[in-house]
Motif scaffolding. Structure first.
Motif, PDB file in Angstrom:
ATOM      1  N   GLY A  98     -23.313  -9.271  59.767  1.00 16.66           N
ATOM      2  CA  GLY A  98     -23.464  -7.871  59.353  1.00 16.66           C
ATOM      3  C   GLY A  98     -24.891  -7.460  59.061  1.00 16.66           C
ATOM      4  O   GLY A  98     -25.148  -6.281  58.792  1.00 16.66           O
ATOM      5  N   GLN A  99     -25.826  -8.393  59.112  1.00 15.25           N
ATOM      6  CA  GLN A  99     -27.227  -8.069  58.833  1.00 15.25           C
ATOM      7  C   GLN A  99     -28.136  -8.721  59.869  1.00 15.25           C
ATOM      8  O   GLN A  99     -28.006  -9.911  60.151  1.00 15.25           O
ATOM      9  CB  GLN A  99     -27.661  -8.568  57.448  1.00 15.25           C
ATOM     10  CG  GLN A  99     -27.078  -7.818  56.281  1.00 15.25           C
ATOM     11  CD  GLN A  99     -27.607  -8.360  54.954  1.00 15.25           C
ATOM     12  OE1 GLN A  99     -28.174  -9.451  54.901  1.00 15.25           O
ATOM     13  NE2 GLN A  99     -27.405  -7.599  53.893  1.00 15.25           N
ATOM     14  N   ARG A 146     -31.216  -3.953  59.902  1.00 18.77           N
ATOM     15  CA  ARG A 146     -30.015  -3.167  60.195  1.00 18.77           C
ATOM     16  C   ARG A 146     -28.799  -3.821  59.574  1.00 18.77           C
ATOM     17  O   ARG A 146     -28.704  -5.054  59.533  1.00 18.77           O
ATOM     18  CB  ARG A 146     -29.831  -3.063  61.711  1.00 18.77           C
ATOM     19  CG  ARG A 146     -28.713  -2.121  62.144  1.00 18.77           C
ATOM     20  CD  ARG A 146     -28.617  -2.088  63.659  1.00 18.77           C
ATOM     21  NE  ARG A 146     -27.534  -1.202  64.108  1.00 18.77           N
ATOM     22  CZ  ARG A 146     -27.114  -1.109  65.356  1.00 18.77           C
ATOM     23  NH1 ARG A 146     -27.692  -1.837  66.306  1.00 18.77           N
ATOM     24  NH2 ARG A 146     -26.125  -0.283  65.678  1.00 18.77           N
ATOM     25  N   GLU A 147     -27.876  -2.999  59.077  1.00 22.04           N
ATOM     26  CA  GLU A 147     -26.603  -3.503  58.544  1.00 22.04           C
ATOM     27  C   GLU A 147     -25.458  -2.832  59.289  1.00 22.04           C
ATOM     28  O   GLU A 147     -25.488  -1.629  59.553  1.00 22.04           O
ATOM     29  CB  GLU A 147     -26.500  -3.224  57.040  1.00 22.04           C
ATOM     30  CG  GLU A 147     -27.544  -3.967  56.224  1.00 22.04           C
ATOM     31  CD  GLU A 147     -27.203  -4.016  54.743  1.00 22.04           C
ATOM     32  OE1 GLU A 147     -26.165  -4.621  54.403  1.00 22.04           O
ATOM     33  OE2 GLU A 147     -27.964  -3.451  53.952  1.00 22.04           O
ATOM     34  N   ARG A 148     -24.458  -3.650  59.645  1.00 24.98           N
ATOM     35  CA  ARG A 148     -23.301  -3.146  60.379  1.00 24.98           C
ATOM     36  C   ARG A 148     -22.013  -3.744  59.820  1.00 24.98           C
ATOM     37  O   ARG A 148     -22.038  -4.800  59.175  1.00 24.98           O
ATOM     38  CB  ARG A 148     -23.424  -3.503  61.870  1.00 24.98           C
ATOM     39  CG  ARG A 148     -24.373  -2.652  62.657  1.00 24.98           C
ATOM     40  CD  ARG A 148     -24.553  -3.145  64.085  1.00 24.98           C
ATOM     41  NE  ARG A 148     -25.600  -4.159  64.180  1.00 24.98           N
ATOM     42  CZ  ARG A 148     -25.917  -4.773  65.308  1.00 24.98           C
ATOM     43  NH1 ARG A 148     -25.242  -4.514  66.428  1.00 24.98           N
ATOM     44  NH2 ARG A 148     -26.889  -5.672  65.334  1.00 24.98           N
ATOM     45  N   GLU A 149     -20.930  -3.083  60.115  1.00 21.98           N
ATOM     46  CA  GLU A 149     -19.625  -3.554  59.669  1.00 21.98           C
ATOM     47  C   GLU A 149     -19.233  -4.818  60.439  1.00 21.98           C
ATOM     48  O   GLU A 149     -19.487  -4.931  61.642  1.00 21.98           O
ATOM     49  CB  GLU A 149     -18.567  -2.470  59.889  1.00 21.98           C
ATOM     50  CG  GLU A 149     -17.176  -2.861  59.403  1.00 21.98           C
ATOM     51  CD  GLU A 149     -16.144  -1.787  59.718  1.00 21.98           C
ATOM     52  OE1 GLU A 149     -14.954  -2.008  59.382  1.00 21.98           O
ATOM     53  OE2 GLU A 149     -16.520  -0.755  60.305  1.00 21.98           O
ATOM     54  N   GLU A 153     -25.002 -10.295  67.909  1.00 29.31           N
ATOM     55  CA  GLU A 153     -25.009  -9.166  68.847  1.00 29.31           C
ATOM     56  C   GLU A 153     -23.767  -9.178  69.735  1.00 29.31           C
ATOM     57  O   GLU A 153     -23.195  -8.129  70.028  1.00 29.31           O
ATOM     58  CB  GLU A 153     -26.280  -9.201  69.697  1.00 29.31           C
ATOM     59  CG  GLU A 153     -27.553  -8.943  68.910  1.00 29.31           C
ATOM     60  CD  GLU A 153     -27.484  -7.687  68.064  1.00 29.31           C
ATOM     61  OE1 GLU A 153     -27.105  -6.613  68.605  1.00 29.31           O
ATOM     62  OE2 GLU A 153     -27.788  -7.765  66.855  1.00 29.31           O
ATOM     63  N   CYS A 194     -21.808  -7.001  65.318  1.00 28.32           N
ATOM     64  CA  CYS A 194     -22.078  -6.754  63.899  1.00 28.32           C
ATOM     65  C   CYS A 194     -23.472  -7.221  63.475  1.00 28.32           C
ATOM     66  O   CYS A 194     -23.929  -6.917  62.374  1.00 28.32           O
ATOM     67  CB  CYS A 194     -21.024  -7.433  63.020  1.00 28.32           C
ATOM     68  SG  CYS A 194     -20.959  -9.225  63.218  1.00 28.32           S
TER      69      CYS A 194
END
Length: 316
Positions: free
Chosen positions: A86-87, A100-103, A192, A196
């Motif tokens: 997620g990061q 960047r942070e993602r679910e 990637e 996430c």
């Protein structure tokens, strides 16, 4: 004498391999220097660095064993890698700035497909935060200056990539790979593929060529030992060639080999063998077998052989 002053004991010629379990936060060279001091060794080197972030197996070579350190540098390695999902970060590990942070949201099937895509021969783009050189400067030095340069992809081989555990944003993987593999890049690429992002939060080396972490000692353990116990942790100089065939020579043949003379042999062709003299003569060095000949490569000196034959008692 000031009680705080230490008595400086003389250095000594040690020949062998110490399997060190390197602690977190210490550079490979710092770990080497501490072990060298504790063993009072004259000559020492390591077989390739582990980042301060990484822990685990760091083979250290002393004396004659340093002649064979390159073999382990080129060997396959195995790791346990811990990922933070997620990061993504600027360095692909936990020391970098979060970019960047993602679910974190993927299925088991998607995970297995992503792992499969990274097995076998793959191309990796070396990270900017690495020791590779560009026009004489290490990439990490350029990265600290905010400079990014184009890097040529490198072909590496991921022999095994298996999921050990996954809970929420933390994932642990077992990796066995060829030399030159960047586990940070592997973690980033997996993130990637999963959509996430990810970075490497911890790394532990468990194997290096034929050597295993289970045989390793820590610096704290080494500190607590007496001199005799420390000497007993040293493995023979041929340890780095443990997966090479062994050839036993007569006294006459051993003398010729040490003089750099080729000799006929019935041994099977081999890119590298361990050559030994007759009992109790010690390890002589490495050679190769080609065209029915035993061809000397890296050999121990007479002084090194004498020290090995004299045994630990001569070192105290």
């Amino acid at each position: 004498m000031n009680p705080q002053q230490r008595v400086r004991l003389p250095r000594r010629a040690l020949h062998g391999v110490l399997l060190l379990d390197k602690p977190l936060g210490l550079s490979s060279n710092d770990a080497l220097q501490r072990a060298k001091r504790l063993l009072r060794a004259e000559k020492a080197g390591h077989t390739g660095t582990l980042d301060p972030l990484a822990t685990g197996l760091l083979p250290l070579c002393f004396g004659a064993a340093t002649k064979f350190s390159q073999l382990n540098l080129e060997a396959d390695k195995a790791y346990v890698a811990t990922l933070r999902l997620g990061q993504t970060t600027s360095t692909a590990d936990r020391e970098g700035e979060i970019l960047r942070e993602r679910e974190v949201n993927f299925s088991d099937e998607q995970l297995q497909q992503a792992l499969q895509a990274l097995r076998g021969e793959i191309d990796q783009i070396p990270p900017m935060h690495s020791a590779l050189k560009h026009q004489g400067k290490a990439l990490y030095e350029l990265a600290r200056q905010g400079v990014e340069v184009e890097r040529t992809p490198r072909r590496v081989c991921i022999h095994a990539l298996e999921l050990l555990s996954h809970a929420g944003e933390t994932m642990q993987l077992a990796v066995r790979c060829s030399k030159g593999t960047y586990i940070r890049t592997l973690a980033q690429d997996l993130g990637e593929l999963l959509g996430c992002g990810a970075h490497l939060s911890a790394l532990r080396r468990t194997q290096s060529g034929p050597l295993d972490l289970a045989q390793a000692v820590t610096l704290d353990q080494l500190e607590d030992m007496n001199d005799e116990q420390r000497l007993a942790t040293l493995l023979p100089p041929d340890t780095l060639l443990a997966d090479c065939p062994q050839i036993r020579l007569s006294a006459e043949e051993a003398g010729k080999l040490l003089a750099g003379i080729r000799r006929r042999t019935s041994a099977a062709p081999a890119a590298r063998v361990r050559a030994f003299g007759p009992e109790p003569l010690a390890f002589l060095g490495s050679a190769r077998v080609a065209g029915g000949e035993l061809i000397p490569e890296r050999l121990l000196s007479p002084v090194e052989l004498q020290t090995l034959l004299a045994g630990p008692a001569s070192l105290t």
